[in-house]
Enzyme design. Sequence first.
Site, PDB file in Angstrom:
ATOM      1  N   LYS A   1       0.033 -66.226 -61.500  1.00  0.00           N
ATOM      2  CA  LYS A   1       0.979 -66.944 -62.131  1.00  0.00           C
ATOM      3  C   LYS A   1       0.414 -67.237 -63.799  1.00  0.00           C
ATOM      4  O   LYS A   1      -0.650 -66.500 -64.132  1.00  0.00           O
ATOM      5  CB  LYS A   1       0.881 -68.440 -61.728  1.00  0.00           C
TER       6      LYS A   1
HETATM    7  C1  LIG Z   1       4.066 -68.794 -56.598  1.00  0.00           C
HETATM    8  C2  LIG Z   1       5.293 -69.535 -56.298  1.00  0.00           C
HETATM    9  C3  LIG Z   1       5.283 -70.642 -55.444  1.00  0.00           C
HETATM   10  C4  LIG Z   1       4.041 -70.763 -54.356  1.00  0.00           C
HETATM   11  O1  LIG Z   1       2.963 -71.231 -55.409  1.00  0.00           O
HETATM   12  P1  LIG Z   1       1.608 -71.363 -54.324  1.00  0.00           P
HETATM   13  O2  LIG Z   1       0.685 -72.178 -55.488  1.00  0.00           O
HETATM   14  O3  LIG Z   1       0.980 -70.038 -53.867  1.00  0.00           O
HETATM   15  O4  LIG Z   1       1.874 -72.272 -53.309  1.00  0.00           O
HETATM   16  C5  LIG Z   1       6.350 -71.290 -55.018  1.00  0.00           C
HETATM   17  N1  LIG Z   1       7.751 -71.272 -55.675  1.00  0.00           N
HETATM   18  C6  LIG Z   1       7.602 -70.225 -56.726  1.00  0.00           C
HETATM   19  C7  LIG Z   1       9.144 -69.909 -57.294  1.00  0.00           C
HETATM   20  C8  LIG Z   1       6.502 -69.243 -56.859  1.00  0.00           C
HETATM   21  O5  LIG Z   1       6.642 -68.229 -57.780  1.00  0.00           O
END
Ligand SMILES: *Cc1c(COP(=O)(O)O)cnc(C)c1O
Length: 378
Positions: A177
Site C-alpha cells: 500500500k
Molecule cells: C489491501 C486491501 C484490503 C485489505 O487490506 P489488509 O490490510 O490486507 O486487510 C481491503 N480492501 C482493499 C480495496 C485493498 O486494496
Amino acid sequence: MLLVSSPVLGVPEKAALAKVIDSGWLTMGERVRAFEEAFALMHEAEDCVAVSSCTAALHLILHGLGIGPGDEVLVPSLTFVATANAVLYVGATPVFVDIESADVPLMSLKEAEARCSPRTRAVILVHFAGYLADKDAWQAFASARGLSIIEDAAHAPGLKAVGTFGAGAAFSFYGNKNMTTAEGGAVIARDPQLLDRIRQARAHGMTTGTRQRLNSRTAHYDVTMLGFNYRMDEMRAAIGLVQLQNLQEWNEIRRILVVLYRRLIALRCPAITIPFEEPRASAYHIMPILLPRYVNRQHVVDELRAQDIQTTVHYPPVHQMTLYRELYPGTHLPRTEDFAERELTIPLHPQITAPAVEAVVDVLATALNSGIHAGTAA
Ligand SMILES: *Cc1c(COP(=O)(O)O)cnc(C)c1O
C-alpha cells in the site's frame, strides 16, 4: 525486476524498530497511541483506532454499526475480496454493484439505487486506485435512504476528504500500500461513540487495556461486548510513525509519475485508455490501464515480464470467485467483467524513476503491436 509496488524502507525504520525492542514494551503502548494521533491529524479527524489490518477495520466498522444477519450491504465487485468478506463476517449479505464505466471504475450510483432493498443498511465505497468517489452524490444517496457509508480507503491514505463521507473509513498498511507497517490498518470514525465501540471491540471487548491497568495499578477489567483481537503492536506503530512522515511526499511522487505515464501512453500507445481521464482527487495507489479488446493481454504480460517488468490485474471480480459464485449464483456485472478482462496494472511506487516509466511505455508500445497478431491468432 521492476515491481508493481514496493515499500520504501530504510535506516529510520530499522532504528525505530530497535528502539521498540530496547524499550521492552511490545504491544499497544505509547507508539500505537502516537501513531493513532498522527494518522488522525493527517486526515483532520479527532481520533482514530489502529488495528491489525484493513480487513479487521472493515469488520469492526460493520460490527460497531450493528449490521448483521438479515441486513444487506452494497459493495463493488471490482475490489479486493476483503471488502465483501467483511460483510459475511457479521452475517450480513453483500450485494454486488457494477462500476459506472470503464473511464470511472467506481461504484455506479444508478446501479446502487437499483440494488437497494428494504434490507439495505450500508454501502461500502472503494476509492479504486486511490481516486475518490463523489462525496456529495453518495451522501445524498445515503441520507435519502438512511444508509451508512463505509469507506474502504485502502487505496487512499493521506487525502483529507477520506474518512469524511459517512460512518467510517478503513485503511490498510499492508506491504503493497502507499505506506506500510507490514500488516496493519486503521479506522477513522467521526462519531466518538462509534469509535469507542470500535476501540473496545478491537481488544476482546475489554473495558481497559494492559497499559491502562499498569498505569492505574488495578487488575480489574470487564467485558461488556463481544470483541476480537485486532490489536496493532508497537513495532508496527513505530514503522508507521516513520512512514507517515513521508506519505504526502510519496503520494506527490506517485502523482508526478502518473502524469508522465499518461503523457507517454497517449503519445506512444493511443489504443490504450487510462481510467479517470477527468481530474479528481487521488492518492495514486496503482496505475491501471485498459488494453484494447483486440489485444491478447497475456501476450502483453509476457512481453513486459521478459523485460523484467511486473504487472498485475486489479481486480479479478469478487462475484466471479468460486466462494461468491457458489453463494450468489447468477450475479452478472457486465461493466465490471469487461473492465477486469482488459485491465492491466503497471508499476507505480515512489522509487520508480522517469527513465523506468519510459522503459515500461516502450515495451508496452512494442508488445501492443505484436499483441494484435497474437490476439488474432488466438
Ligand atoms: C489491501 C486491501 C484490503 C485489505 O487490506 P489488509 O490490510 O490486507 O486487510 C481491503 N480492501 C482493499 C480495496 C485493498 O486494496
